[in-house]
Design a protein around this motif. Structure first.
Motif: not given
Length: 245
Positions: A83, A88-90, A93
């Motif tokens: 994290y 990546t942010m995707e 999520e």
């Protein structure tokens, strides 16, 4: 007095041998995971985490607890690195959604390395469930991370605010232990032990866990590697006492 000192040293050395065997078991688990290949981005802090958990539950009878909590914190550290520095942010999520579902089928759609992380997490909690059922016990596991989220304060002000929280926290814990409460004393002692080790690891404002430099190495060596020198005349007395019982 010298005989008591010898007995105390003997007790420490015997417990150290047990801790060494437990650490060997956890190391084999780590190697079986093939973690260095699967998670090359993650910190290898297995020994340091065992040191931490053995400070919380040091007594001989808590073998399973030490091993379980060390494994949990190893997996938590891997996810922490995922994290913080790798995903990546995707991907984050997707990972968060999968963890919230807590279903092996939720791994579909995750990157391959995250699928491995997720399966490792679920497998570990299956192991914990088996151990808890076998022993008729229950555990509450938690992971906390301090974050400075208010960017309007300076680093020094943030440090001072955190230091005040630490001081207030110690006062609260000591007060709770001095007076009976609805919280069982057993649980209070474990929380206190956790805070004690936390204070050792972060006591001078340095993250010795992440850096894992000379100081932490010295602590691990003194607790888990080097036995205490024995006073042989004290052992003679101890052996004589055994023979007379």
């Amino acid at each position: 007095m010298k005989s008591l000192l010898s007995l105390a040293k003997l007790d420490f050395n015997l417990l150290q041998e047990q801790h060494q065997k437990e650490l060997g078991n956890i190391t084999r688990w780590w190697k079986d995971l093939d973690a260095e290949r699967k998670f090359p981005f993650a910190r290898d802090r297995l020994v340091e985490l065992y040191f931490w958990m053995s400070g919380v539950y040091f007594e001989p009878e808590y073998k399973a607890t030490r091993e379980i909590l060390t494994k949990v914190m190893v997996i938590v550290t891997i996810f922490d690195d995922v994290y913080d520095v790798y995903a990546t942010m995707e991907e984050l999520e997707l990972s968060t959604e999968a963890i919230e579902r807590w279903d092996v089928n939720a791994k579909d759609g995750l990157p391959e390395y995250m699928q491995v992380c997720y399966e490792t997490l679920l497998d570990l909690y299956d192991e914990i469930g088996y151990e808890v059922t076998r022993k008729g016990q229950s555990y509450r596991l938690f992971y906390a991370k301090e974050v400075v989220s208010n960017s309007s304060v300076t680093e020094q002000e943030a440090k001072e605010a955190l230091h005040k929280q630490v001081v207030d926290g110690w006062k609260d814990m000591n007060e709770e232990l001095r007076h009976p409460t609805v919280v069982p004393e057993f649980l209070q002692v474990r929380i206190l032990n956790f805070a004690r080790v936390f204070n050792v690891v972060y006591n001078d404002g340095t993250d010795h866990f992440s850096l894992a430099g000379t100081k932490f190495k010295e602590l691990v060596t003194s607790l888990l590697v080097d036995p205490l020198p024995m006073l042989w005349f004290g052992l003679d007395i101890f052996e004589s006492a055994l023979c007379t019982t």
